[in-house]
Design a protein around this motif. Structure first.
Motif, PDB file in Angstrom:
ATOM      1  N   ASP A 114       0.825  -1.210   0.000  1.00 55.15           N
ATOM      2  CA  ASP A 114       0.000   0.000   0.000  1.00 55.15           C
ATOM      3  C   ASP A 114       0.857   1.257   0.000  1.00 55.15           C
ATOM      4  OD1 ASP A 114      -2.388  -1.427  -0.042  1.00 55.15           O
ATOM      5  OD2 ASP A 114      -2.436  -1.591   2.137  1.00 55.15           O
ATOM      6  N   ALA A 115       2.019   1.172   0.645  1.00 53.41           N
ATOM      7  CA  ALA A 115       2.969   2.282   0.716  1.00 53.41           C
ATOM      8  C   ALA A 115       4.354   1.684   0.507  1.00 53.41           C
ATOM      9  CB  ALA A 115       2.880   2.962   2.077  1.00 53.41           C
ATOM     10  N   PRO A 116       5.329   2.492   0.131  1.00 58.73           N
ATOM     11  CA  PRO A 116       6.676   1.938  -0.066  1.00 58.73           C
ATOM     12  C   PRO A 116       7.164   1.190   1.174  1.00 58.73           C
ATOM     13  CG  PRO A 116       6.572   4.179  -0.891  1.00 58.73           C
ATOM     14  CD  PRO A 116       5.268   3.922  -0.175  1.00 58.73           C
ATOM     15  N   VAL A 117       7.759   0.018   0.945  1.00 58.82           N
ATOM     16  CA  VAL A 117       8.294  -0.769   2.056  1.00 58.82           C
ATOM     17  C   VAL A 117       9.795  -0.528   2.161  1.00 58.82           C
ATOM     18  CG1 VAL A 117       6.531  -2.560   2.004  1.00 58.82           C
ATOM     19  CG2 VAL A 117       8.549  -2.811   0.588  1.00 58.82           C
ATOM     20  N   ASP A 118      10.326  -0.824   3.321  1.00 57.92           N
ATOM     21  CA  ASP A 118      11.742  -0.642   3.588  1.00 57.92           C
ATOM     22  C   ASP A 118      12.543  -1.724   2.858  1.00 57.92           C
ATOM     23  OD1 ASP A 118      14.193   0.011   4.694  1.00 57.92           O
ATOM     24  OD2 ASP A 118      13.746  -0.864   6.646  1.00 57.92           O
ATOM     25  N   ASP A 119      13.424  -1.304   1.935  1.00 59.54           N
ATOM     26  CA  ASP A 119      14.249  -2.270   1.202  1.00 59.54           C
ATOM     27  C   ASP A 119      15.022  -3.173   2.151  1.00 59.54           C
ATOM     28  OD1 ASP A 119      13.544  -1.510  -1.375  1.00 59.54           O
ATOM     29  OD2 ASP A 119      15.182  -0.064  -1.552  1.00 59.54           O
ATOM     30  N   ALA A 120      15.548  -2.611   3.222  1.00 62.95           N
ATOM     31  CA  ALA A 120      16.337  -3.399   4.171  1.00 62.95           C
ATOM     32  C   ALA A 120      15.494  -4.510   4.783  1.00 62.95           C
ATOM     33  CB  ALA A 120      16.919  -2.500   5.256  1.00 62.95           C
ATOM     34  N   ALA A 121      14.224  -4.253   5.034  1.00 69.12           N
ATOM     35  CA  ALA A 121      13.347  -5.268   5.624  1.00 69.12           C
ATOM     36  C   ALA A 121      13.098  -6.406   4.636  1.00 69.12           C
ATOM     37  CB  ALA A 121      12.028  -4.642   6.061  1.00 69.12           C
ATOM     38  N   ILE A 122      12.899  -6.069   3.367  1.00 66.07           N
ATOM     39  CA  ILE A 122      12.680  -7.097   2.341  1.00 66.07           C
ATOM     40  C   ILE A 122      13.947  -7.927   2.162  1.00 66.07           C
ATOM     41  CG2 ILE A 122      12.158  -7.530  -0.092  1.00 66.07           C
ATOM     42  CD1 ILE A 122       9.745  -6.520   1.535  1.00 66.07           C
ATOM     43  N   ILE A 123      15.087  -7.261   2.050  1.00 64.85           N
ATOM     44  CA  ILE A 123      16.362  -7.959   1.859  1.00 64.85           C
ATOM     45  C   ILE A 123      16.675  -8.851   3.062  1.00 64.85           C
ATOM     46  CG2 ILE A 123      18.857  -7.589   1.653  1.00 64.85           C
ATOM     47  CD1 ILE A 123      18.100  -5.139  -0.156  1.00 64.85           C
ATOM     48  N   ALA A 124      16.369  -8.377   4.263  1.00 60.42           N
ATOM     49  CA  ALA A 124      16.579  -9.183   5.471  1.00 60.42           C
ATOM     50  C   ALA A 124      15.661 -10.406   5.470  1.00 60.42           C
ATOM     51  CB  ALA A 124      16.349  -8.332   6.717  1.00 60.42           C
TER      52      ALA A 124
END
Length: 69
Positions: free
Chosen positions: A47-57
């Protein structure tokens, strides 16, 4: 709605895809996941931009490596 694409290395099969989908699905804000072991693509919608670091983690937690494409 936001769509972000990542390149994932190390996936070889459907089980790999399920592992990545399971971990990324736990990241807050993620509403959709498309993952392909054959081309190493991960597409995350939210719905809103997600944190790249969270996805990569999350991908790392599944046992693979990812970078934003």
């Amino acid at each position: 709605m936001s769509t972000t694409e990542y390149q994932v290395t190390g996936m070889t099969c459907g089980h790999c895809e399920m592992s990545v989908r399971g971990e990324v699905g736990q990241v807050a804000g993620v509403t959709g996941i498309q993952v392909s072991a054959s081309d190493g693509k991960l597409v995350v919608t939210s719905d809103a931009p997600v944190d790249d670091a969270a996805i990569i983690a999350a991908v790392d937690e599944a046992g693979y490596a990812a970078v934003r494409a």
